[in-house]
Structures are given as C-alpha cells and as structure tokens.
Design an enzyme around this catalytic site. Structure first.
Site, PDB file in Angstrom:
ATOM      1  CD  GLU A  38      -2.526   1.833   0.370  1.00  0.00           C
ATOM      2  OE1 GLU A  38      -3.270   1.047  -0.243  1.00  0.00           O
ATOM      3  OE2 GLU A  38      -2.433   3.048   0.092  1.00  0.00           O
ATOM      4  CE1 TYR A 221     -24.832   5.907   2.710  1.00  0.00           C
ATOM      5  CE2 TYR A 221     -25.812   6.594   0.637  1.00  0.00           C
ATOM      6  CZ  TYR A 221     -24.722   6.162   1.361  1.00  0.00           C
ATOM      7  OH  TYR A 221     -23.512   5.982   0.733  1.00  0.00           O
TER       8      TYR A 221
HETATM    9  C1  LIG Z   1     -19.038   9.541  -4.955  1.00  0.00           C
HETATM   10  C2  LIG Z   1     -18.885   8.040  -4.932  1.00  0.00           C
HETATM   11  C3  LIG Z   1     -19.818   7.243  -4.261  1.00  0.00           C
HETATM   12  C4  LIG Z   1     -19.682   5.836  -4.259  1.00  0.00           C
HETATM   13  N1  LIG Z   1     -20.623   5.074  -3.595  1.00  0.00           N
HETATM   14  C5  LIG Z   1     -20.536   3.723  -3.638  1.00  0.00           C
HETATM   15  C6  LIG Z   1     -21.517   2.904  -2.978  1.00  0.00           C
HETATM   16  O1  LIG Z   1     -22.453   3.416  -2.350  1.00  0.00           O
HETATM   17  N2  LIG Z   1     -21.406   1.542  -3.059  1.00  0.00           N
HETATM   18  C7  LIG Z   1     -20.370   0.935  -3.737  1.00  0.00           C
HETATM   19  O2  LIG Z   1     -20.310  -0.310  -3.783  1.00  0.00           O
HETATM   20  N3  LIG Z   1     -19.405   1.691  -4.357  1.00  0.00           N
HETATM   21  C8  LIG Z   1     -19.459   3.066  -4.328  1.00  0.00           C
HETATM   22  N4  LIG Z   1     -18.497   3.813  -4.929  1.00  0.00           N
HETATM   23  C9  LIG Z   1     -17.404   3.136  -5.640  1.00  0.00           C
HETATM   24  C10 LIG Z   1     -16.287   2.651  -4.715  1.00  0.00           C
HETATM   25  O3  LIG Z   1     -15.848   3.708  -3.896  1.00  0.00           O
HETATM   26  C11 LIG Z   1     -15.102   2.106  -5.534  1.00  0.00           C
HETATM   27  O4  LIG Z   1     -15.567   1.303  -6.586  1.00  0.00           O
HETATM   28  C12 LIG Z   1     -14.182   1.265  -4.634  1.00  0.00           C
HETATM   29  O5  LIG Z   1     -13.566   2.084  -3.663  1.00  0.00           O
HETATM   30  C13 LIG Z   1     -13.114   0.542  -5.475  1.00  0.00           C
HETATM   31  O6  LIG Z   1     -12.274  -0.214  -4.626  1.00  0.00           O
HETATM   32  P1  LIG Z   1     -10.794  -0.584  -5.070  1.00  0.00           P
HETATM   33  O7  LIG Z   1     -10.235  -1.421  -3.967  1.00  0.00           O
HETATM   34  O8  LIG Z   1     -10.789  -1.116  -6.459  1.00  0.00           O
HETATM   35  O9  LIG Z   1     -10.020   0.819  -5.161  1.00  0.00           O
HETATM   36  P2  LIG Z   1      -9.717   1.884  -4.010  1.00  0.00           P
HETATM   37  O10 LIG Z   1     -10.716   1.792  -2.913  1.00  0.00           O
HETATM   38  O11 LIG Z   1      -9.523   3.181  -4.723  1.00  0.00           O
HETATM   39  O12 LIG Z   1      -8.311   1.410  -3.398  1.00  0.00           O
HETATM   40  C14 LIG Z   1      -7.094   1.500  -4.100  1.00  0.00           C
HETATM   41  C15 LIG Z   1      -5.940   1.425  -3.081  1.00  0.00           C
HETATM   42  O13 LIG Z   1      -4.701   1.310  -3.795  1.00  0.00           O
HETATM   43  C16 LIG Z   1      -3.755   2.211  -3.251  1.00  0.00           C
HETATM   44  N5  LIG Z   1      -2.803   2.514  -4.343  1.00  0.00           N
HETATM   45  C17 LIG Z   1      -3.030   3.253  -5.457  1.00  0.00           C
HETATM   46  N6  LIG Z   1      -1.946   3.250  -6.253  1.00  0.00           N
HETATM   47  C18 LIG Z   1      -1.009   2.470  -5.629  1.00  0.00           C
HETATM   48  C19 LIG Z   1       0.303   2.044  -5.976  1.00  0.00           C
HETATM   49  N7  LIG Z   1       0.894   2.445  -7.115  1.00  0.00           N
HETATM   50  N8  LIG Z   1       0.970   1.225  -5.124  1.00  0.00           N
HETATM   51  C20 LIG Z   1       0.388   0.823  -3.960  1.00  0.00           C
HETATM   52  N9  LIG Z   1      -0.853   1.203  -3.570  1.00  0.00           N
HETATM   53  C21 LIG Z   1      -1.549   1.992  -4.411  1.00  0.00           C
HETATM   54  C22 LIG Z   1      -4.592   3.394  -2.783  1.00  0.00           C
HETATM   55  O14 LIG Z   1      -3.892   4.189  -1.835  1.00  0.00           O
HETATM   56  C23 LIG Z   1      -5.817   2.676  -2.203  1.00  0.00           C
HETATM   57  O15 LIG Z   1      -5.587   2.286  -0.864  1.00  0.00           O
HETATM   58  C24 LIG Z   1     -18.593   5.221  -4.947  1.00  0.00           C
HETATM   59  C25 LIG Z   1     -17.649   6.011  -5.612  1.00  0.00           C
HETATM   60  C26 LIG Z   1     -17.780   7.416  -5.614  1.00  0.00           C
HETATM   61  C27 LIG Z   1     -16.760   8.256  -6.347  1.00  0.00           C
END
Ligand SMILES: Cc1cc2nc3c(=O)[nH]c(=O)nc-3n(C[C@H](O)[C@H](O)[C@H](O)COP(=O)(O)OP(=O)(O)OC[C@H]3O[C@@H](n4cnc5c(N)ncnc54)[C@H](O)[C@@H]3O)c2cc1C
Length: 403
Positions: A38, A221
């Site tokens: 991370e 909510y």
């Molecule tokens: C306004 C908004 C509302 C939303 N509401 C909902 C909802 O109600 N329900 C729902 O299911 N989804 C919702 N989402 C979508 C959801 O937030 C994302 O789809 C979800 O966070 C994706 O998870 P992820 O683990 O793929 O990425 P992320 O949660 O973005 O995690 C990525 C991680 O990788 C790390 N990282 C990045 N680059 C590197 C690197 N090069 N090396 C090491 N670490 C790195 C980051 O620091 C982070 O910790 C919403 C999104 C938005 C914008």
C-alpha cells in the site's frame, strides 16, 4: 506468516483498498501467503459513506465480517424519492428493505472508514505482517514463473502472482495495457458526512432518500447506527474535472450548485463539515485484465459511475472469486487468473453500463415540473422496473459460481 500452505502461490497485491483487502482476506483464509503493498503511510479511509447491497454482504459475511459490520453500520427502513423543488415524497417499493427476507443478507449503509477498518483488522488477525505501508508499486513484471514488483524506493518484492488492486488511477493497468481512456462525463459529485445531531428530526429518519431533478440528484442516508448522515450531490457541471477523494470544496460553492433546490437540501449542505468534490469520468470496461500471472481487480479494471452504488461491491466480489479461482481452478496460476477474468467480465461491464443509464434516469428533464415528474417517477420507480434494475445484482452468490 503462520499457517500458510507452502504449496500455495505467494500473492502480491498492490493496493489496500476495499477490493485489495477483500482479496487478501479471502486468500489468507484459504492458506495463501499474501503481501499487500500500500502506497499510503497510514491506513485510513476518507469520510464518506457507502451502500453495501446483499451481494456484497454475502461475500463479506462469508469472510467472517457479519457481526462487526452489522455492529457499526446502519440499516435503512426503506427508500424515498423526493422532488428537487417541491420536496414531494414518494415512498418506494424497496428491495433493500426486504433484503434479508429475499436474499438472506442485509442492505447496509456504512462509513467507509468502518468497513476499511473491519477488513484491515481481519487481515492482520490472520497475518500481522500481511500489509506493508509506504510501499508504492511503480512497475510489475513477470520473469519466468515469478512476478516482481518494483517500489518507488527502488526495492523489489517477489511473488508467484500479482494483483493490481490499485484503484482508478492504477499503475499496474497503465504498465500492462497503456494509457487510460477516461472521458469526463460532464458531471461531478459533492460528498460529505454530517453529524446527525445537527439535523432536524425529519432528516435523521432511517431512510435512504434520493432527490431527483433536472440535471442533478442528491442522496442521503444514515451511517454508524444513525450517528452520521452521508450526503452525495451529483450535478451536471463541466468546470470541475479532477478525479480525487481528497479535493476539498466549500459549503458556499455546494449551496450555489443547488441554489434552486428545496430547503431540506440546503439544510443538509449547511450541516456538512467539509464537502469534497469528485469529477465523474466515463471509461469503457477494459477488454483484457490479465497477462500471465498478473491480473487487475476492482476500479483498476472496471471503474464505474456511482449511480448503481456498486463499485465497491464489484471489487469485493472480485476479491472473493479471485481467491476461489486461485484455490480451486485447475491448470496453475495463469489459468486461474484467466478463469477469474472470464467469470467477472460480463457482470462488471453490466454495472458500468447500468450506472450510466441511471445517470440519465436520475437527471431526466421530465423531472423539472411536478406534473411530468409524478408520471416519470411512477414509470421508472415502480416495482417491476426496480426488480429489473436490481434483482440480477443482489442475487449473485460468490459461492454458487462454478469455478
Ligand atoms: C461519490 C462516490 C460514491 C460511491 N458510492 C458507492 C456505494 O455506495 N457503493 C459501492 O459499492 N461503491 C461506491 N463507490 C465506488 C467505490 O468507492 C469504488 O468502486 C471502490 O472504492 C473501489 O475499490 P478498489 O479497492 O478497487 O479501489 P480503491 O478503494 O480506490 O483502493 C485503491 C488502493 O490502492 C492504493 N494505491 C493506489 N496506487 C497504488 C500504488 N501504485 N501502489 C500501492 N498502492 C496503491 C490506494 O492508496 C488505495 O488504498 C462510490 C464512488 C464514488 C466516487
């Protein structure tokens, strides 16, 4: 790293977000050695709420998180649609309210930080050293049967499989498949969290409310057993194109964006501690997510607009199915990753398309005036249409899929 099965692949995961941590937990529970890399120097999530539908909770509860999540989340009694200017309210037929009866799992609204902390604690309980901080992955490559991640400080980490769970601006995706093809959607999101004690009683009721209007919508909510209220305001506005969780805006600017809206919306905005701005980008789902022993997961391969509230749910399902494929599919790690991609691609693309359709539905010009709005709401939010839009999403069972 106690209790790991030395015959199982050593899995490197770039990114300790919701998807990367779910994958790590599912893999650790199956005896895989896991290292999550991370970039951040500390593990914390930004103030924002998230809706977790039955399909996401089915996976999280099977990973042992049921008690902790129900302890910190809220459960809305139902959903309401309200009209942007008059405040007219339609109680909705709501699949979420019937979630446990229909799908066996609840529909929860939860503070992202609480969900993230539950995942971190569960991962560390299985392996205290599984998450490495200050570990920004710059590149990932495969050499023979090994994968090698090079970090920003020049050091490397070796494993047998590497998962890019590094979010919407994924480096792993860029390295494997080239530059991002994001196109600004013309809409932006205001987000923020409100201490419920600042709101009048009728805005604290345990309902998820969706205000709809021409060119914009607002959702609020309850979170954390009703102690907090999540606010999201999405509007068509083309002068804000930065896609980031950390860009701050002001209450005044947010109020100006919803100037003509109902007083209740203004009350919510005035009570925000700190509103954040997020530009909503459109991306076609990637045609390929996997190369050899390296694969992508979550927003790294299928980022979506938030209008189906399912981006995190897809990342969570990805993590669970990925672990099943690495554990159960035959033919070695590369074949297991190819199988994972094949199992997940159509469903996640359907979420991306469905979210874009919902954007048009929530902001429809028919909502401008009360007469047209009533007919439009009756047509678009009746029981049959809601089932069509959500039943396929909520019934998905991560254990019933044939791997
Ligand atoms: C306004 C908004 C509302 C939303 N509401 C909902 C909802 O109600 N329900 C729902 O299911 N989804 C919702 N989402 C979508 C959801 O937030 C994302 O789809 C979800 O966070 C994706 O998870 P992820 O683990 O793929 O990425 P992320 O949660 O973005 O995690 C990525 C991680 O990788 C790390 N990282 C990045 N680059 C590197 C690197 N090069 N090396 C090491 N670490 C790195 C980051 O620091 C982070 O910790 C919403 C999104 C938005 C914008």
């Amino acid at each position: 790293m106690q209790g790991h099965d030395t015959r199982k692949s050593h899995v490197l995961i770039a990114g300790a977000g919701l998807g990367g941590l779910t994958a790590a937990l599912a893999l650790l529970r199956r005896g895989f050695p896991v290292r999550v890399l991370e970039q951040a120097s500390e593990l914390r999530e930004l103030g924002a709420g998230i809706q977790l539908s039955a399909n996401a909770n089915r996976a999280l509860f099977k990973l042992g998180l049921g008690d902790v999540l129900t302890g910190v989340a809220s459960t809305a009694n139902g959903k309401r649609i309200r009209l942007w200017n008059t405040g007219q309210t339609w109680p909705l037929f709501d699949l979420g309210a019937q979630s446990v009866a229909h799908y066996g799992y609840p529909y929860l609204t939860i503070y992202r930080a609480d969900l993230h902390a539950a995942l971190v604690d569960a991962v560390r309980a299985l392996d205290p050293l599984a998450i490495e901080l200050n570990a920004k992955v710059e590149t990932a490559r495969q050499e023979g049967e090994a994968v090698i991640a090079t970090l920003a400080d020049g050091t490397t980490r070796r494993g047998d499989v590497l998962i890019g769970a590094d979010g919407v601006h994924s480096r792993i995706r860029a390295g494997l498949f080239g530059a991002d093809d994001a196109v600004f959607s013309g809409t932006m999101a205001w987000r923020g969290v409100i201490p419920a004690s600042r709101l009048p009683a009728h805005l604290r009721e345990p309902y998820a409310v969706n205000w709809v209007g021409p060119g914009a919508h607002v959702i609020h909510y309850p979170l954390r057993r009703g102690e907090l209220v999540n606010f999201v305001g999405i509007l068509e506005r083309d002068d804000w194109q930065v896609e980031s969780w950390t860009q701050r805006g002001s209450v005044q600017e947010c109020l100006a964006d919803f100037a003509q809206w109902h007083d209740d919306v203004h009350t919510l905005i005035r009570a925000l501690d700190q509103p954040f701005k997020w530009a909503l980008m459109l991306r076609e789902p990637l045609p390929v997510w996997t190369r050899g022993r390296i694969a992508l997961l979550g927003d790294a391969c299928h980022p979506t607009l938030p209008m189906l509230a399912s981006g995190a749910a897809m990342a969570i399902e990805d993590g669970y199915i990925l672990a099943r494929c690495l554990d159960e599919a035959s033919g070695g790690p590369a074949a297991a990753l190819a199988r994972y991609e094949a199992l997940r691609k159509d469903r996640t693309a359907r979420v991306v398309r469905g979210s874009a359709e919902n954007a048009r539905r929530f902001h429809n010009p028919a909502l401008a005036h009360a007469d047209g709005a009533a007919a439009y709401v009756d047509r678009e939010w009746n029981e049959e249409r809601i089932r069509e839009r959500y039943e396929w999403l909520f019934t998905y069972d991560v254990d019933a899929i044939e791997v």
